[in-house]
Design an enzyme around this catalytic site. Structure first.
Site: not given
Length: 226
Positions: A31, A85, A87, A98, A107
């Site tokens: 998100s 990215d 976490c 992650k 990822e």
């Protein structure tokens, strides 16, 4: 918008400022990074920014495509300049957990193929020691109960992730065992032990990977560098 969502928005959008013209960019999953992706699409339209992106999940690919962000397969790029990215947790050494969204394998592959990794995080993700967030371990469906048993014997309190009545499937069609460790004393040793188990595809411990964390702090963003 609640406080956590607001923090995700400001830190996610801030990360998009680190993307420069001509870059190959890794787009993470979750998100918070969704805000980065949307802001990146806005920059492409308003600034004429020319980039290409590599996605870490089917969900991110669909979002990027819907926004007109050009995507490349990882096999078709020589390297990734920057990956942004999220976490689930990170500690003072910028090691993290992650995989809460189930995309840890892709990822990690994208992350280690990148010159630089930036994580975006709301205030809740900063911890003194990793482990409060259940540690995801991606495993083959074949013989998964034996891997479950080995983790159980080690005291990791694994639990098979479910999607309704069926096991949750990753983008690679594997299962995830979430380990409820609570506090991980030696993340590096645990990661090595897990990956040595036959049938384990990858674990959600990301060690010495993040170069920076952009951490939301009320109305501002703190930059933490390893």
């Amino acid at each position: 918008m609640d406080q956590q969502s607001y923090e995700k928005k400001i830190v996610g959008e801030k990360a998009a400022e680190y993307i420069e013209d001509g870059m190959t960019v890794g787009l993470g999953t979750g998100s918070t990074v969704a805000f980065t992706t949307k802001k990146l699409a806005e920059r492409i339209k308003t600034e004429g920014l020319s980039i290409q992106a590599v996605s870490t999940s089917h969900a991110t690919s669909e979002l990027a495509k819907s926004l007109g962000i050009p995507l490349k397969d990882l096999n078709d790029v020589k390297k990734i300049d920057l990956t942004i990215d999220g976490c689930d947790e990170f500690d003072p050494d910028l090691n993290g957990i992650k995989g809460g969204g189930g995309a840890l394998l892709f990822e990690k592959i994208v992350a280690v193929s990148s010159d630089k990794n930036i994580w975006v995080a709301d205030a809740s993700k900063s911890v003194r020691r990793l482990g409060a967030f259940p540690l995801p371990v991606e495993v083959l469906p074949f013989g998964w109960k034996h891997m479950f048993g080995a983790m159980e014997d080690k005291g990791l309190q694994p639990k098979l992730r479910m999607s309704g009545k069926d096991p949750f499937l990753t983008d690679s069609r594997n299962f995830i065992l979430d380990c409820h460790v609570k506090e991980i004393e030696d993340a590096k040793s645990l990661a090595k032990w897990l990956n040595a188990l036959p049938g384990v595809v990858e674990n959600g411990l990301f060690i010495n990977i993040a170069d920076q964390v952009l951490l939301a702090n009320n109305d501002k963003v703190d930059v933490i560098t390893r």
